[in-house]
Enzyme design. Structure first.
Site, PDB file in Angstrom:
ATOM      1  N   ASP A 247       0.719  -1.103   0.146  1.00  0.00           N
ATOM      2  CA  ASP A 247      -0.119  -0.146  -0.151  1.00  0.00           C
ATOM      3  C   ASP A 247       0.891   1.218   0.298  1.00  0.00           C
ATOM      4  OD1 ASP A 247       1.002  -0.305   2.617  1.00  0.00           O
ATOM      5  OD2 ASP A 247      -1.169   0.312   3.425  1.00  0.00           O
ATOM      6  N   SER A 248       2.345   1.063  -0.055  1.00  0.00           N
ATOM      7  CA  SER A 248       3.004   2.098  -0.318  1.00  0.00           C
ATOM      8  C   SER A 248       2.815   2.809  -1.445  1.00  0.00           C
ATOM      9  CB  SER A 248       4.779   1.699  -0.217  1.00  0.00           C
ATOM     10  OG  SER A 248       5.103   0.511  -0.909  1.00  0.00           O
TER      11      SER A 248
ATOM     12  N   GLU B 253       8.968  -4.349  10.554  1.00  0.00           N
ATOM     13  CA  GLU B 253       9.479  -3.108   9.960  1.00  0.00           C
ATOM     14  C   GLU B 253       9.946  -2.136  11.062  1.00  0.00           C
ATOM     15  OE1 GLU B 253       6.945  -1.129   7.307  1.00  0.00           O
ATOM     16  OE2 GLU B 253       7.970   0.637   7.284  1.00  0.00           O
TER      17      GLU B 253
HETATM   18  O1  KIV Z   1       3.567  -1.143   1.616  1.00  0.00           O
HETATM   19  C1  KIV Z   1       4.558  -1.439   1.544  1.00  0.00           C
HETATM   20  O2  KIV Z   1       5.471  -1.191   0.631  1.00  0.00           O
HETATM   21  C2  KIV Z   1       4.979  -2.517   2.943  1.00  0.00           C
HETATM   22  C3  KIV Z   1       6.626  -2.772   2.818  1.00  0.00           C
HETATM   23  C4  KIV Z   1       7.323  -1.272   3.205  1.00  0.00           C
HETATM   24  C5  KIV Z   1       6.534  -3.790   3.682  1.00  0.00           C
HETATM   25  O3  KIV Z   1       4.182  -2.613   3.444  1.00  0.00           O
END
Ligand code: KIV
Length: 297
Positions: A61-62, A199
């Site tokens: 969701d990044s 994380e």
């Molecule tokens: O949304 C994302 O990219 C993530 C990763 C950083 C693990 O959750």
């Protein structure tokens, strides 16, 4: 939607990921093969990652921040996410595709959460989903697993909790927080998660969790002792603007290359150097002679 190829042809599956850890636990002298994971949000980047041999493609969701320009992951909707998951599915043959469940899509009721997760599997073509949170997700994870949906858990800095945490901060720096994160890791394991993202936490704590749980840990800002590592692709290739956390490593500066290419293109167009005659289509020779003669009269 294209369908994930069947296992047995190099395809990475959920059991393959789990077995990496089981093999190491049953024979600590066996050479450890760390799990590799990168984010992808579209067809071309998924193809590049898959061809380069990454084990897990995470449609994180990044995407909300690095591609859609939001200042947190919170506004991302299920439909927006599905759009990206489908594109990544179409570009991925070998790697395991994991879809992040957006904020709000698993917070109201377990039934709604299962229905949403099923959309990521059935419509999106994902092979697993990721949810943020430890102990408090115990029931949710167990119910998703019961519905045949493999779950990757995510503890430590969980960006969807940015308001509750008061910012994007390293977690697990007090005795109470250390104990909570250990409980979180054991809870998601016992609920049936097949892997845990750790994380932004002290290396020592991530190492302890990795030692104590039987499922693989995949670290991001959690030091080198995890069973695998994940990075946001745009951080790793220099496509992120502004601040990047100290744990990211930039392997190439694609952003700079794109900037140079665009400036060169603009200059070429303005100076009349693009397109050249070779880069243009032409009429067939017989028509061309007639056409040019006619247009002169
Ligand atoms: O949304 C994302 O990219 C993530 C990763 C950083 C693990 O959750």
């Amino acid at each position: 939607m294209s369908v994930a190829p069947r296992a047995g042809n190099g395809k990475v599956t959920v059991p393959d990921i789990v077995n990496r850890k089981s093999r190491r636990l049953s024979d600590p002298s066996s050479p450890s093969e760390k799990i590799t994971c990168l984010t992808a949000y579209d067809y071309p980047s998924a193809r590049l990652l898959d061809d380069a041999g990454v084990d897990i493609v995470l449609v994180g969701d990044s995407v909300a921040m690095v591609v859609l320009g939001y200042d947190s992951t919170l506004p991302l909707t299920v439909d927006e996410m599905l759009h990206h998951v489908k594109a990544v599915r179409r570009g991925t043959r070998r790697a395991l595709v994991v879809a992040d469940m957006p904020y709000g899509s698993y917070h109201a009721s377990i039934e709604d959460s299962i229905r949403t997760a099923l959309r990521f599997i059935k419509e999106g073509g994902a092979e697993a989903v990721k949810v943020e949170g430890g102990e408090r997700r115990l029931e949710l994870i167990a119910r998703l697993v019961e519905a045949e949906i493999p779950v990757m858990a995510h503890i430590g800095l969980t960006p969807q909790s940015v308001n509750a945490l008061g910012g994007f901060k390293v977690q697990g720096r007090t005795q109470t927080a250390v104990e909570q994160l250990l409980r979180d890791a054991h809870a998601v394991e016992s609920a049936g998660a097949f892997a845990i993202v750790l994380e932004s936490m002290p290396r020592e704590l991530a190492a302890r969790i990795t030692e104590q749980v039987h499922i693989p840990t995949i670290g991001i800002g959690a030091g080198p002792d995890c069973d695998g590592q994940v990075l946001v692709l745009h951080d790793a290739i220099g496509m992120t603007q502004g601040h990047t956390p100290k744990f990211t490593r930039q392997y190439v500066n694609v952003g700079e290359s794109i900037g140079r290419a665009v400036a060169e293109f603009c200059d070429d167009v303005r100076q009349g150097r693009f397109p050249s005659d070779d880069e243009s289509y032409h009429l067939p020779a017989d028509l061309r002679a007639q056409f040019l003669a006619r247009s002169r009269t």
